[in-house]
Enzyme design. Structure first.
Site, PDB file in Angstrom:
ATOM      1  N   HIS A   1      13.025   7.684 -21.687  1.00  0.00           N
ATOM      2  CA  HIS A   1      11.742   8.278 -21.254  1.00  0.00           C
ATOM      3  C   HIS A   1      10.620   7.240 -21.185  1.00  0.00           C
ATOM      4  CE1 HIS A   1      13.975  11.893 -22.082  1.00  0.00           C
ATOM      5  NE2 HIS A   1      13.953  11.701 -23.388  1.00  0.00           N
TER       6      HIS A   1
ATOM      7  N   SER B   1      18.715  10.757 -23.486  1.00  0.00           N
ATOM      8  CA  SER B   1      17.745  10.798 -24.576  1.00  0.00           C
ATOM      9  C   SER B   1      18.436  10.441 -25.899  1.00  0.00           C
ATOM     10  CB  SER B   1      17.068  12.176 -24.617  1.00  0.00           C
ATOM     11  OG  SER B   1      15.919  12.156 -25.417  1.00  0.00           O
TER      12      SER B   1
END
Length: 241
Positions: free
Chosen positions: A167, A132
């Protein structure tokens, strides 16, 4: 004539999972398989989460069970002076950056000089990686929710050319928003990771892509001359338990 020693490969791994999201350990095992030497030293940097204690504990619980020497670098309650900080980071075989707020991560690193030390570690062969925000930080720019709504961030360490979007398949709006940023030129062409993917870059080039799920994909996202956006899926080797 004496030859200069060969420069070690400079490597960055982008992770769409790992100890913080998965129970099978496949991506973490794959990562350690690329670390230099036996029983590698792995430093977790949880800056993007504000050094969240539960995140640190989860890392230590996971990596103490693996064949490595885990450690943590806290910066919100920093303990090392500049000399000790440099020695510590440059002694690591792997630097693993956790998720959280990408913009805050970069700001804190620059305040403490960690950005410069990570560049030095990279040039010396330390494997840099993360999930992330910990994937975003290595590129020239990234797709982020650091400011609340999904948007682009034209900032990063620039060790990996282009941009990164994590994501890509799991958060609503990610794909459309990243594609729009690349189409408009707000972000350069880059790499979009679905959850479950691992991507290894050597000297800025993709050298391996793996997936812990058979349907997980890594995409190269570019804008054409007319502003249209193309996605090209890279072949990901399946990881087996």
């Amino acid at each position: 004539m004496t030859r200069a020693p060969a420069r070690p490969p400079r490597r960055v791994a982008l992770l769409g999972g790992g100890f913080s999201t998965d129970d099978d350990g496949l991506l973490d095992d794959w990562l350690l398989g690329h670390a230099r030497g036996p029983r590698p030293r792995v430093c977790f940097v949880p800056t993007a989460s504000g050094d969240a204690p539960a995140y640190v504990e989860r890392f230590l619980n996971a990596f103490r069970a693996l064949d490595c020497e885990p450690s943590v670098l806290p910066l919100f309650r920093r303990e090392l002076d500049d000399t000790a900080l440099r020695a510590f980071l440059l002694s690591q075989d792997v630097v693993y950056v956790g998720g959280g707020n990408t913009a805050n991560l970069l700001a804190v690193w620059r305040t403490h000089g960690v950005d410069r030390l990570l560049r030095e570690a990279y040039d010396r062969g330390t494997l840099l990686c993360g999930i992330s925000a910990g994937a975003n930080c290595w590129a020239e720019g990234s797709h982020t929710d650091s400011f609340g709504p999904l948007t682009y961030l034209r900032d990063g360490l620039g060790l990996l050319p282009g941009s990164v979007c994590p994501h890509y398949d799991s958060e609503p709006g990610r794909r459309a928003s990243y594609r729009a940023a690349v189409a408009s030129g707000a972000l350069p062409a880059g790499w979009a990771l679905e959850d479950g993917v691992g991507a290894l870059f050597t000297d800025g080039r993709l050298t391996e892509a793996v997936a812990r799920r058979p349907d997980a994909r890594l995409y190269r996202v570019r804008a054409g001359e007319e502003g249209e956006v193309t996605e090209r899926a890279s072949t990901c080797r399946p990881l087996r338990g």
